[in-house]
Design a protein around this motif. Structure first.
Motif, PDB file in Angstrom:
ATOM      1  N   ASN A  23      15.268  25.486  15.093  1.00  0.00           N
ATOM      2  CA  ASN A  23      15.245  26.138  13.794  1.00  0.00           C
ATOM      3  C   ASN A  23      14.019  27.044  13.677  1.00  0.00           C
ATOM      4  N   TRP A  24      14.183  28.120  12.892  1.00  0.00           N
ATOM      5  CA  TRP A  24      13.079  29.037  12.623  1.00  0.00           C
ATOM      6  C   TRP A  24      12.354  28.609  11.359  1.00  0.00           C
ATOM      7  N   VAL A  25      11.045  28.673  11.405  1.00  0.00           N
ATOM      8  CA  VAL A  25      10.211  28.333  10.255  1.00  0.00           C
ATOM      9  C   VAL A  25       9.486  29.598   9.812  1.00  0.00           C
ATOM     10  N   PRO A  26       9.711  30.070   8.584  1.00  0.00           N
ATOM     11  CA  PRO A  26       9.012  31.295   8.142  1.00  0.00           C
ATOM     12  C   PRO A  26       7.525  31.023   7.945  1.00  0.00           C
ATOM     13  N   THR A  27       6.697  31.925   8.466  1.00  0.00           N
ATOM     14  CA  THR A  27       5.245  31.819   8.310  1.00  0.00           C
ATOM     15  C   THR A  27       4.699  32.819   7.304  1.00  0.00           C
ATOM     16  N   SER A  28       5.565  33.653   6.750  1.00  0.00           N
ATOM     17  CA  SER A  28       5.149  34.588   5.708  1.00  0.00           C
ATOM     18  C   SER A  28       6.216  34.601   4.617  1.00  0.00           C
ATOM     19  N   LYS A  29       5.750  34.643   3.354  1.00  0.00           N
ATOM     20  CA  LYS A  29       6.678  34.639   2.230  1.00  0.00           C
ATOM     21  C   LYS A  29       7.362  35.983   2.043  1.00  0.00           C
ATOM     22  N   HIS A  30       6.725  37.043   2.551  1.00  0.00           N
ATOM     23  CA  HIS A  30       7.271  38.395   2.410  1.00  0.00           C
ATOM     24  C   HIS A  30       6.933  39.171   3.686  1.00  0.00           C
ATOM     25  N   ALA A  31       7.387  40.389   3.746  1.00  0.00           N
ATOM     26  CA  ALA A  31       7.124  41.233   4.925  1.00  0.00           C
ATOM     27  C   ALA A  31       5.631  41.550   5.005  1.00  0.00           C
ATOM     28  N   VAL A  32       5.068  41.371   6.213  1.00  0.00           N
ATOM     29  CA  VAL A  32       3.643  41.619   6.446  1.00  0.00           C
ATOM     30  C   VAL A  32       3.506  42.650   7.555  1.00  0.00           C
ATOM     31  N   THR A  33       2.282  43.138   7.721  1.00  0.00           N
ATOM     32  CA  THR A  33       2.005  44.132   8.760  1.00  0.00           C
ATOM     33  C   THR A  33       1.835  43.437  10.109  1.00  0.00           C
ATOM     34  N   VAL A  34       2.572  43.911  11.112  1.00  0.00           N
ATOM     35  CA  VAL A  34       2.476  43.411  12.484  1.00  0.00           C
ATOM     36  C   VAL A  34       1.978  44.567  13.345  1.00  0.00           C
ATOM     37  N   SER A  35       0.839  44.365  14.034  1.00  0.00           N
ATOM     38  CA  SER A  35       0.187  45.467  14.743  1.00  0.00           C
ATOM     39  C   SER A  35      -0.019  45.122  16.216  1.00  0.00           C
ATOM     40  N   TYR A  36       0.062  46.161  17.047  1.00  0.00           N
ATOM     41  CA  TYR A  36      -0.362  46.093  18.443  1.00  0.00           C
ATOM     42  C   TYR A  36      -1.825  46.534  18.502  1.00  0.00           C
ATOM     43  N   PHE A  37      -2.662  45.698  19.155  1.00  0.00           N
ATOM     44  CA  PHE A  37      -4.069  46.015  19.332  1.00  0.00           C
ATOM     45  C   PHE A  37      -4.364  46.196  20.817  1.00  0.00           C
ATOM     46  N   TYR A  38      -5.303  47.107  21.113  1.00  0.00           N
ATOM     47  CA  TYR A  38      -5.734  47.320  22.496  1.00  0.00           C
ATOM     48  C   TYR A  38      -7.236  47.122  22.572  1.00  0.00           C
ATOM     49  N   ASP A  39      -7.654  46.197  23.459  1.00  0.00           N
ATOM     50  CA  ASP A  39      -9.066  45.916  23.690  1.00  0.00           C
ATOM     51  C   ASP A  39      -9.497  46.688  24.931  1.00  0.00           C
ATOM     52  N   SER A  40     -10.242  47.775  24.720  1.00  0.00           N
ATOM     53  CA  SER A  40     -10.628  48.629  25.844  1.00  0.00           C
ATOM     54  C   SER A  40     -11.666  47.971  26.741  1.00  0.00           C
ATOM     55  N   THR A  41     -12.447  47.019  26.196  1.00  0.00           N
ATOM     56  CA  THR A  41     -13.464  46.370  27.032  1.00  0.00           C
ATOM     57  C   THR A  41     -12.838  45.387  28.018  1.00  0.00           C
ATOM     58  N   ARG A  42     -11.806  44.673  27.582  1.00  0.00           N
ATOM     59  CA  ARG A  42     -11.127  43.712  28.461  1.00  0.00           C
ATOM     60  C   ARG A  42      -9.791  44.222  28.994  1.00  0.00           C
ATOM     61  N   ASN A  43      -9.389  45.411  28.521  1.00  0.00           N
ATOM     62  CA  ASN A  43      -8.124  46.015  28.958  1.00  0.00           C
ATOM     63  C   ASN A  43      -6.953  45.074  28.676  1.00  0.00           C
ATOM     64  N   VAL A  44      -6.876  44.627  27.407  1.00  0.00           N
ATOM     65  CA  VAL A  44      -5.880  43.626  26.999  1.00  0.00           C
ATOM     66  C   VAL A  44      -5.132  44.157  25.774  1.00  0.00           C
ATOM     67  N   TYR A  45      -3.810  43.896  25.744  1.00  0.00           N
ATOM     68  CA  TYR A  45      -2.969  44.242  24.601  1.00  0.00           C
ATOM     69  C   TYR A  45      -2.592  42.957  23.861  1.00  0.00           C
ATOM     70  N   ARG A  46      -2.676  43.016  22.524  1.00  0.00           N
ATOM     71  CA  ARG A  46      -2.338  41.836  21.729  1.00  0.00           C
ATOM     72  C   ARG A  46      -1.487  42.235  20.532  1.00  0.00           C
ATOM     73  N   ILE A  47      -0.683  41.267  20.062  1.00  0.00           N
ATOM     74  CA  ILE A  47       0.095  41.416  18.824  1.00  0.00           C
ATOM     75  C   ILE A  47      -0.556  40.525  17.775  1.00  0.00           C
ATOM     76  N   ILE A  48      -0.972  41.128  16.664  1.00  0.00           N
ATOM     77  CA  ILE A  48      -1.716  40.405  15.632  1.00  0.00           C
ATOM     78  C   ILE A  48      -1.077  40.696  14.279  1.00  0.00           C
ATOM     79  N   SER A  49      -0.963  39.644  13.477  1.00  0.00           N
ATOM     80  CA  SER A  49      -0.469  39.790  12.109  1.00  0.00           C
ATOM     81  C   SER A  49      -1.222  38.818  11.224  1.00  0.00           C
ATOM     82  N   LEU A  50      -1.624  39.289  10.058  1.00  0.00           N
ATOM     83  CA  LEU A  50      -2.370  38.477   9.102  1.00  0.00           C
ATOM     84  C   LEU A  50      -1.585  38.378   7.802  1.00  0.00           C
TER      85      LEU A  50
END
Length: 354
Positions: A23-50
């Motif tokens: 089953n899916w469990v909602p972690t947000s009550k409404h639509a939130v911003t989902v962003s791709y981040f790029y860390d140039s120092t570690r050369n890493v891509y991440r998906i972050i949402s608050l």
């Protein structure tokens, strides 16, 4: 700032139920911003949402990840590091396709970055191994310092001579004994130095282990601080996004106000046209009423005219009858007059004859 958002969208965030894994469990009550981040120092891509100040998605993209579209507006991917499966529900199929394209793009970039980092590690590890091999070949044994028995034998044999004259061999023998003592002293000194170096090496190894533990702790602390900085940056980016969204909304409100103003002017113009149309309608109704009255009057006049025509026709008929009667009367009168004339003539003649 080492980590920056490179793509953002809005979606409803879900996580798989850790108990049922179904089953899916909602972690947000409404639509939130989902962003791709790029860390140039570690050369890493991440998906972050608050969601407010809480990070509901913090997933590092790896080459073995796969983003799957399960419906027209829903997609998911598994994160083995977080030991969960994330799901995103989008408002349209276009947003889902765009997010999936970016996921594949950054996944390929992460794979290339990993290959480059592995190549760099291989290049840096090769010289270190060579230097380490050179250190291992350093003279730590007496044989490597003083030479082997085969190497030291020529010194003794070169200093020994045939015993033909004992008086002449006494000095070379005492000289070789002194040389042997000298080399034994050197050997003892080198053994002591070797022991000191071995102890220093063991101490350095222990220090290296301790330094590695401290480095690991520092790295964990740095990772924690980095995550915190990332969350704060994400909050800041979301604040910037909210500010930009607010600016866009203000512009939209201004455009809507201008449009509303234009519509109001158009409504006023339409009202005037409606008033004019009402006046024209009233005039039309008035003219229609007058026309009806004129038509009624015209009908009355037509009736009167018909009556007059009938009366005229009757009068004409009466006049014609009168004329015919009068003509007949005149004819009778003419006949009577003629008869009277003849009578007068006859009487005159009679008078003349008498």
């Amino acid at each position: 700032m080492g980590e920056q958002p490179i793509f953002s969208t809005r979606a409803h965030v879900f996580q798989i139920d850790p108990n049922t894994k179904k089953n899916w469990v909602p972690t947000s009550k409404h639509a939130v911003t989902v962003s791709y981040f790029y860390d140039s120092t570690r050369n890493v891509y991440r998906i972050i949402s608050l969601d407010g100040s809480k990070a509901i998605i913090n997933s590092t993209i790896t080459p073995n990840m796969t983003f799957t579209k399960t419906s027209q507006k829903f997609g998911q991917w598994a994160d083995s590091r977080a030991n969960t499966v994330y799901g995103l529900g989008f408002s349209s199929e276009h947003h889902l396709s765009k997010f999936a394209e970016k996921f594949q793009e950054f996944k390929e970039a992460a794979r290339l970055a990993k290959e480059k980092s592995q190549e760099k590690m291989e290049l840096t590890s090769t010289p270190s191994q060579e230097s380490a091999g050179g250190d291992l070949q350093s003279p730590l044994t007496p044989e490597s310092i003083n030479g082997t028995d085969d190497e030291r034998t020529p010194d003794v044999t070169q200093n020994s001579e045939p015993r033909a004259e004992p008086t002449q061999n006494a000095l070379p023998f005492s000289h070789s004994s002194a040389i042997s003592k000298h080399w034994e002293a050197e050997l003892a000194t080198l053994k002591g130095n070797n022991a000191k170096l071995t102890a220093a090496l063991l101490e350095s190894t222990a220090n290296v282990k301790q330094w590695k533990q401290q480095l690991a702790a520092y790295q964990e602390e740095a990772e924690r601080l980095h995550k915190r900085v990332t969350e704060l940056e994400c909050v800041s980016s979301q604040a910037n996004a909210v500010h930009s969204h607010k600016t866009e909304l203000n512009q939209t409100v201004q455009e809507l106000e201008e449009t509303l103003k234009v519509k109001e002017e158009e409504i006023e113009r339409l009202k005037q046209e409606i008033d004019n149309a009402r006046e024209l309608q009233e005039q039309r109704d008035s003219l229609t009423q007058k026309l009806q009255e004129v038509e009624i009057r015209n009908k009355d006049l037509e009736g009167q005219l018909s009556d007059l025509e009938q009366r005229l026709e009757k009068s004409q008929k009466e006049q014609e009858a009168f004329r015919s009667d009068l003509k007949a009367l005149l004819e009778i009168l003419d006949g009577k007059i003629f008869e009277l004339t003849e009578l007068r003539d006859n009487l005159a003649k009679l008078l003349e004859c008498s």
